[in-house]
Write a protein that holds these residues in place. Structure first.
Motif, mmCIF file in Angstrom:
data_model
loop_
_atom_site.group_PDB
_atom_site.id
_atom_site.type_symbol
_atom_site.label_atom_id
_atom_site.label_comp_id
_atom_site.label_asym_id
_atom_site.label_seq_id
_atom_site.Cartn_x
_atom_site.Cartn_y
_atom_site.Cartn_z
ATOM 1 N N GLY A 94 0.790 -1.216 0.000
ATOM 2 C CA GLY A 94 0.000 0.000 0.000
ATOM 3 C C GLY A 94 0.826 1.273 0.000
ATOM 4 O O GLY A 94 0.289 2.376 0.205
ATOM 5 N N ARG A 95 2.133 1.142 -0.250
ATOM 6 C CA ARG A 95 2.983 2.312 -0.275
ATOM 7 C C ARG A 95 3.046 2.908 -1.678
ATOM 8 O O ARG A 95 2.933 2.209 -2.676
ATOM 9 N N GLY A 96 3.274 4.208 -1.741
ATOM 10 C CA GLY A 96 3.417 4.862 -3.024
ATOM 11 C C GLY A 96 2.673 6.187 -3.072
ATOM 12 O O GLY A 96 1.998 6.585 -2.120
ATOM 13 N N TYR A 97 2.809 6.849 -4.196
ATOM 14 C CA TYR A 97 2.220 8.177 -4.381
ATOM 15 C C TYR A 97 0.815 8.072 -4.939
ATOM 16 O O TYR A 97 0.528 7.261 -5.824
ATOM 17 N N GLY A 98 -0.073 8.916 -4.420
ATOM 18 C CA GLY A 98 -1.418 9.047 -4.964
ATOM 19 C C GLY A 98 -1.991 10.382 -4.539
ATOM 20 O O GLY A 98 -1.830 10.802 -3.385
ATOM 21 N N LEU A 99 -2.647 11.082 -5.461
ATOM 22 C CA LEU A 99 -3.244 12.372 -5.109
ATOM 23 C C LEU A 99 -4.302 12.204 -4.031
ATOM 24 O O LEU A 99 -4.435 13.031 -3.131
ATOM 25 N N LYS A 100 -5.062 11.114 -4.114
ATOM 26 C CA LYS A 100 -6.038 10.789 -3.080
ATOM 27 C C LYS A 100 -6.352 9.310 -3.165
ATOM 28 O O LYS A 100 -6.105 8.653 -4.179
ATOM 29 N N ASP A 101 -6.901 8.790 -2.082
ATOM 30 C CA ASP A 101 -7.251 7.371 -2.040
ATOM 31 C C ASP A 101 -8.532 7.129 -2.834
ATOM 32 O O ASP A 101 -9.565 7.791 -2.618
ATOM 33 N N LEU A 102 -8.459 6.188 -3.769
ATOM 34 C CA LEU A 102 -9.616 5.802 -4.558
ATOM 35 C C LEU A 102 -9.776 4.291 -4.505
ATOM 36 O O LEU A 102 -8.784 3.556 -4.646
ATOM 37 N N PRO A 103 -10.985 3.775 -4.285
ATOM 38 C CA PRO A 103 -11.191 2.329 -4.217
ATOM 39 C C PRO A 103 -10.725 1.632 -5.486
ATOM 40 O O PRO A 103 -11.047 2.050 -6.598
ATOM 41 N N GLY A 104 -9.919 0.602 -5.311
ATOM 42 C CA GLY A 104 -9.466 -0.193 -6.448
ATOM 43 C C GLY A 104 -8.347 0.416 -7.253
ATOM 44 O O GLY A 104 -7.926 -0.157 -8.253
ATOM 45 N N VAL A 105 -7.854 1.594 -6.843
ATOM 46 C CA VAL A 105 -6.781 2.258 -7.577
ATOM 47 C C VAL A 105 -5.500 2.171 -6.747
ATOM 48 O O VAL A 105 -5.407 2.792 -5.678
ATOM 49 N N PRO A 106 -4.510 1.417 -7.199
ATOM 50 C CA PRO A 106 -3.281 1.280 -6.406
ATOM 51 C C PRO A 106 -2.468 2.561 -6.421
ATOM 52 O O PRO A 106 -2.505 3.344 -7.384
ATOM 53 N N LYS A 107 -1.715 2.782 -5.353
ATOM 54 C CA LYS A 107 -0.760 3.873 -5.324
ATOM 55 C C LYS A 107 0.449 3.513 -6.183
ATOM 56 O O LYS A 107 0.645 2.348 -6.549
ATOM 57 N N THR A 108 1.256 4.524 -6.484
ATOM 58 C CA THR A 108 2.412 4.325 -7.354
ATOM 59 C C THR A 108 3.704 4.470 -6.557
ATOM 60 O O THR A 108 4.093 5.595 -6.203
ATOM 61 N N PRO A 109 4.384 3.370 -6.256
ATOM 62 C CA PRO A 109 5.677 3.493 -5.573
ATOM 63 C C PRO A 109 6.681 4.222 -6.455
ATOM 64 O O PRO A 109 6.747 3.994 -7.666
ATOM 65 N N ILE A 110 7.446 5.118 -5.860
ATOM 66 C CA ILE A 110 8.446 5.892 -6.591
ATOM 67 C C ILE A 110 9.817 5.331 -6.245
ATOM 68 O O ILE A 110 10.280 5.442 -5.110
ATOM 69 N N VAL A 111 10.445 4.706 -7.246
ATOM 70 C CA VAL A 111 11.700 3.977 -7.017
ATOM 71 C C VAL A 111 12.717 4.352 -8.097
ATOM 72 O O VAL A 111 12.846 3.671 -9.112
ATOM 73 N N PRO A 112 13.453 5.436 -7.930
ATOM 74 C CA PRO A 112 14.519 5.758 -8.878
ATOM 75 C C PRO A 112 15.620 4.707 -8.825
ATOM 76 O O PRO A 112 15.836 4.067 -7.784
ATOM 77 N N SER A 113 16.330 4.561 -9.933
ATOM 78 C CA SER A 113 17.391 3.550 -9.955
ATOM 79 C C SER A 113 18.475 3.925 -10.946
ATOM 80 O O SER A 113 18.279 4.748 -11.838
ATOM 81 N N ALA A 114 19.623 3.290 -10.763
ATOM 82 C CA ALA A 114 20.753 3.448 -11.683
ATOM 83 C C ALA A 114 21.446 2.098 -11.809
ATOM 84 O O ALA A 114 21.386 1.263 -10.897
ATOM 85 N N ILE A 115 22.115 1.900 -12.940
ATOM 86 C CA ILE A 115 22.735 0.602 -13.208
ATOM 87 C C ILE A 115 24.211 0.758 -13.555
ATOM 88 O O ILE A 115 24.663 1.829 -13.972
ATOM 89 N N LEU A 116 24.941 -0.315 -13.354
ATOM 90 C CA LEU A 116 26.326 -0.411 -13.813
ATOM 91 C C LEU A 116 26.441 -1.574 -14.791
ATOM 92 O O LEU A 116 25.585 -2.471 -14.824
ATOM 93 N N TYR A 117 27.495 -1.552 -15.588
ATOM 94 C CA TYR A 117 27.686 -2.564 -16.630
ATOM 95 C C TYR A 117 28.553 -3.702 -16.114
ATOM 96 O O TYR A 117 29.718 -3.502 -15.778
ATOM 97 N N ASP A 118 27.969 -4.909 -16.025
ATOM 98 C CA ASP A 118 28.734 -6.097 -15.633
ATOM 99 C C ASP A 118 28.456 -7.266 -16.580
ATOM 100 O O ASP A 118 28.678 -8.427 -16.232
ATOM 101 N N LEU A 119 27.985 -6.980 -17.795
ATOM 102 C CA LEU A 119 27.586 -8.038 -18.721
ATOM 103 C C LEU A 119 28.771 -8.835 -19.252
ATOM 104 O O LEU A 119 28.604 -9.986 -19.663
ATOM 105 N N ALA A 120 29.975 -8.262 -19.252
ATOM 106 C CA ALA A 120 31.136 -8.929 -19.845
ATOM 107 C C ALA A 120 32.123 -9.415 -18.791
ATOM 108 O O ALA A 120 33.312 -9.548 -19.065
ATOM 109 N N ASN A 121 31.628 -9.724 -17.591
ATOM 110 C CA ASN A 121 32.537 -10.107 -16.502
ATOM 111 C C ASN A 121 32.757 -11.613 -16.392
ATOM 112 O O ASN A 121 33.362 -12.088 -15.429
ATOM 113 N N GLY A 122 32.260 -12.382 -17.368
ATOM 114 C CA GLY A 122 32.480 -13.824 -17.359
ATOM 115 C C GLY A 122 31.353 -14.628 -16.768
ATOM 116 O O GLY A 122 31.357 -15.864 -16.835
ATOM 117 N N GLY A 123 30.361 -13.976 -16.169
ATOM 118 C CA GLY A 123 29.219 -14.694 -15.624
ATOM 119 C C GLY A 123 28.310 -15.219 -16.722
ATOM 120 O O GLY A 123 28.381 -14.794 -17.881
#
Length: 330
Positions: A94-123
């Motif tokens: 039930g966590r996340g952003y919502g302007l107001k609570d509405l029945p049946g409408v889920p809130k939107t979790p805000i999860v920023p992210s960043a990635i690093l490159y490990d595709l060529a490490n032999g795995g």
């Protein structure tokens, strides 16, 4: 006298926990920085090849001012899916952003992210249409705790720092007036964290209590400006990145958090040389729990927080490589 917190981890900031998950066959992993309650956030990107999610939302002029978690992941663009798993778990709570609570409408979790490159490490990366990152995001979320390991864990398991093993690093600082700042970083840089021809970290002036080996440069040490030491001398585009998150209990609004993020970028340059290269994806998040109110005039207070964040980040970067090297050579 300022000092590290009891864990010397970003989780010394009250209200912050960290979870890690790894795929040992694929040599990749994910790190989740979870806030107990929504936190103010900002982002600064300095590398020439970044991979991020939700960073536009963190501008000071946008509607949503707080986030629920931050994800740092391996996997290049595939790794951005780790945030899907975290969003799913937060939404189910039930966590996340919502302007107001509405029945049946889920809130939107805000999860920023960043990635690093490990595709060529032999795995083993032959995952076809089923990359592991959503699952890794869910597992890292489930593993959240005040205590977590450093080095070859989470998003740092498949990382390389120049010619050395990279890893996940963290550090914290508590000031004499009770402010807490913490940093966590996944270190996968092109540049070297060591001074050329030494075992001394570039970040050594900021080390506290021998936390990354206590090595010091030789007397009368000199370095040629063109000498990069143990950098990756033949980089491939997109294969190098250091991604990080700073947390503080100081109450910051989005614009103030952005200024701290801009200042804290210097923590990268204190610990890595060269840095912010065209093929690095260096990105930094700042989150504020808002539990300690600013008492000094704002410009002075922000200058202080930004400087402390930079030095704490430099320590976290060095600790990530130090702990990874310790495990590799053990």
């Amino acid at each position: 006298m300022s000092r590290p917190g009891p864990r010397n981890l970003i989780t010394d900031v009250d209200g912050i926990q960290v979870g890690n998950a790894e795929d040992f066959e694929a040599l990749t992993g994910t790190t989740v920085i979870l806030a107990d309650e929504p936190v103010t956030a900002a982002c600064a990107v300095a590398g020439g090849g970044p991979g991020t999610r939700e960073t536009d939302l963190l501008r000071a002029d946008t509607m949503v001012e707080q986030v629920d978690a931050v994800v740092l992941s391996g996997g290049s663009a595939y790794g951005l899916a780790a945030a899907d798993g975290v969003c799913a778990r937060l939404g189910a709570m039930g966590r996340g952003y919502g302007l107001k609570d509405l029945p049946g409408v889920p809130k939107t979790p805000i999860v920023p992210s960043a990635i690093l490159y490990d595709l060529a490490n032999g795995g083993k990366k032959d995952w076809g249409q089923n990359p592991p990152y959503r699952q890794l995001g869910e597992e890292a979320f489930e593993n959240h705790n005040k205590h977590f390991g450093l080095g070859n864990v989470g998003c740092g398991i498949g990382a390389n720092a120049g010619a050395h093993a990279g890893g996940l690093g963290s550090a914290s600082l508590i000031t004499n007036d009770g402010i807490t700042i913490g940093a966590v970083a996944g270190v996968n840089c092109f540049g070297s964290v060591f001074m050329p021809n030494t075992t001394c970290f570039w970040a050594w002036p900021f080390e506290i209590g021998g936390e990354f080996g206590g090595h010091r440069p030789p007397e009368d040490y000199e370095c040629d400006p063109e000498e990069w030491g143990d950098a990756k001398m033949n980089p491939q585009p997109g294969q190098n990145t250091t991604i990080a998150c700073i947390a503080t209990d100081v109450d910051l609004n989005p614009a103030q958090a952005h200024r701290v993020a801009q200042m804290a970028l210097s923590g990268f340059s204190r610990a890595i040389r060269p840095v912010f290269a065209p093929f690095d994806g260096d990105a930094l998040f700042v989150i504020s729990t808002g539990k300690v109110k600013l008492e000094e005039p704002t410009p002075i207070a922000l200058t202080r927080i930004g400087e402390l964040a930079a030095s704490t980040l430099a320590r976290a970067i060095a600790r990530g490589v130090y702990e990874a090297d310790q495990k590799v050579t053990a």
